[in-house]
Write a protein that holds these residues in place. Structure first.
Motif, short mmCIF file in Angstrom:
data_model
loop_
_atom_site.label_atom_id
_atom_site.label_comp_id
_atom_site.label_asym_id
_atom_site.label_seq_id
_atom_site.Cartn_x
_atom_site.Cartn_y
_atom_site.Cartn_z
N GLN A 1 0.86 -1.18 0.00
CA GLN A 1 0.00 0.00 0.00
C GLN A 1 0.90 1.24 0.00
O GLN A 1 1.83 1.32 0.79
CB GLN A 1 -0.88 0.02 1.25
CG GLN A 1 -1.86 -1.12 1.33
CD GLN A 1 -2.96 -1.00 0.30
OE1 GLN A 1 -3.46 0.08 0.04
NE2 GLN A 1 -3.33 -2.12 -0.30
N ILE A 2 0.62 2.18 -0.88
CA ILE A 2 1.40 3.41 -0.91
C ILE A 2 0.60 4.49 -0.19
O ILE A 2 -0.47 4.86 -0.62
CB ILE A 2 1.69 3.87 -2.35
CG1 ILE A 2 2.51 2.83 -3.07
CG2 ILE A 2 2.41 5.20 -2.34
CD1 ILE A 2 2.81 3.18 -4.51
N SER A 3 1.16 4.95 0.91
CA SER A 3 0.49 6.03 1.65
C SER A 3 1.35 7.28 1.68
O SER A 3 0.99 8.25 2.30
CB SER A 3 0.17 5.56 3.07
OG SER A 3 1.37 5.21 3.73
N GLU A 4 2.48 7.24 1.00
CA GLU A 4 3.42 8.36 1.03
C GLU A 4 3.28 9.23 -0.21
O GLU A 4 3.37 8.73 -1.32
CB GLU A 4 4.83 7.82 1.14
CG GLU A 4 5.83 8.89 0.96
CD GLU A 4 7.05 8.68 1.79
OE1 GLU A 4 7.89 9.55 1.69
OE2 GLU A 4 7.17 7.68 2.49
N PRO A 5 3.09 10.52 -0.04
CA PRO A 5 2.92 11.42 -1.18
C PRO A 5 4.15 11.53 -2.08
O PRO A 5 4.03 11.93 -3.23
CB PRO A 5 2.62 12.78 -0.54
CG PRO A 5 2.26 12.51 0.86
CD PRO A 5 2.89 11.21 1.23
N SER A 6 5.33 11.16 -1.60
CA SER A 6 6.53 11.26 -2.44
C SER A 6 6.49 10.30 -3.61
O SER A 6 7.28 10.42 -4.54
CB SER A 6 7.79 11.05 -1.61
OG SER A 6 7.83 9.75 -1.08
N ALA A 7 5.55 9.37 -3.62
CA ALA A 7 5.38 8.44 -4.74
C ALA A 7 4.57 9.06 -5.88
O ALA A 7 4.51 8.50 -6.97
CB ALA A 7 4.71 7.16 -4.26
N ASP A 8 3.97 10.23 -5.64
CA ASP A 8 3.13 10.88 -6.66
C ASP A 8 3.85 11.01 -8.00
O ASP A 8 3.29 10.70 -9.04
CB ASP A 8 2.70 12.28 -6.21
CG ASP A 8 1.67 12.31 -5.11
OD1 ASP A 8 1.20 11.23 -4.71
OD2 ASP A 8 1.34 13.42 -4.66
N LEU A 9 5.07 11.53 -7.97
CA LEU A 9 5.79 11.80 -9.21
C LEU A 9 6.06 10.50 -9.97
O LEU A 9 5.88 10.44 -11.18
CB LEU A 9 7.08 12.56 -8.94
CG LEU A 9 7.88 12.95 -10.18
CD1 LEU A 9 7.04 13.76 -11.16
CD2 LEU A 9 9.14 13.70 -9.78
N GLY A 10 6.49 9.47 -9.28
CA GLY A 10 6.74 8.19 -9.94
C GLY A 10 5.50 7.61 -10.58
O GLY A 10 5.54 7.10 -11.70
N ILE A 11 4.38 7.73 -9.90
CA ILE A 11 3.11 7.24 -10.45
C ILE A 11 2.71 8.06 -11.67
O ILE A 11 2.30 7.51 -12.70
CB ILE A 11 2.01 7.27 -9.37
CG1 ILE A 11 2.32 6.23 -8.29
CG2 ILE A 11 0.63 7.05 -9.97
CD1 ILE A 11 1.47 6.35 -7.04
N ALA A 12 2.85 9.38 -11.59
CA ALA A 12 2.50 10.25 -12.72
C ALA A 12 3.36 9.94 -13.93
O ALA A 12 2.86 9.86 -15.06
CB ALA A 12 2.66 11.72 -12.32
N VAL A 13 4.64 9.72 -13.72
CA VAL A 13 5.55 9.39 -14.82
C VAL A 13 5.16 8.05 -15.44
O VAL A 13 5.13 7.90 -16.66
CB VAL A 13 7.02 9.38 -14.34
CG1 VAL A 13 7.94 8.75 -15.38
CG2 VAL A 13 7.48 10.80 -14.02
N ALA A 14 4.84 7.07 -14.62
CA ALA A 14 4.44 5.76 -15.13
C ALA A 14 3.17 5.85 -15.97
O ALA A 14 3.07 5.22 -17.03
CB ALA A 14 4.25 4.78 -13.97
N ILE A 15 2.20 6.64 -15.53
CA ILE A 15 0.95 6.79 -16.28
C ILE A 15 1.22 7.47 -17.62
O ILE A 15 0.74 7.01 -18.66
CB ILE A 15 -0.08 7.57 -15.45
CG1 ILE A 15 -0.55 6.72 -14.26
CG2 ILE A 15 -1.27 7.98 -16.32
CD1 ILE A 15 -1.37 7.49 -13.23
#
Length: 128
Positions: A29-43
């Motif tokens: 489960q990702i609860s950390e906002p620092s993962a936002d950028l990685g997720i956005a790049v993957a999308i």
């Protein structure tokens, strides 16, 4: 859902009509906002069918305006990235200059999501 809204509004990544599924290895489960950028790049990478350099790491919280917010414990994260063999890290511009790391990592600062996408997907064209 917030990341996809910001991608469309601030980074010109049109996702209307797309099914978006984000899967994290091992069911974590990702609860950390620092993962936002990685997720956005993957999308964005998936939508544009442009691969991301597997030697890159993306750290940053994406706010509603598309700006990148700093991440906590950046030096520790950079140290781990280097240990794991990554070569490039894209992170908020406010942290790029102060981030200490070994000479193994190329540190790239980005002020906005749009700018980070240009670093992540350089072959995707001007709207990246």
């Amino acid at each position: 859902i917030l990341v996809t809204a910001v991608l469309g509004r601030r980074a010109a990544v049109q996702l209307g009509g797309q099914d978006i599924i984000v899967n994290v290895t091992g069911g974590l489960q990702i609860s950390e906002p620092s993962a936002d950028l990685g997720i956005a790049v993957a999308i964005a990478s998936s939508l544009r069918d442009v691969p991301v350099d597997p030697g890159s790491v993306f750290l940053g919280e994406v706010d509603l305006t598309g700006e990148l917010r700093p991440v906590p414990h950046v030096d520790r994260r950079l140290s781990e990235a280097a240990k794991l063999g990554f070569r490039k890290v894209v992170l908020p511009e406010t942290q790029a200059g102060s981030a200490s790391s070994s000479s193994v990592l190329e540190i790239v600062g980005a002020a906005t999501l749009r700018e980070a996408l240009r670093h992540a997907l350089p072959c995707a064209g001007p709207s990246a």
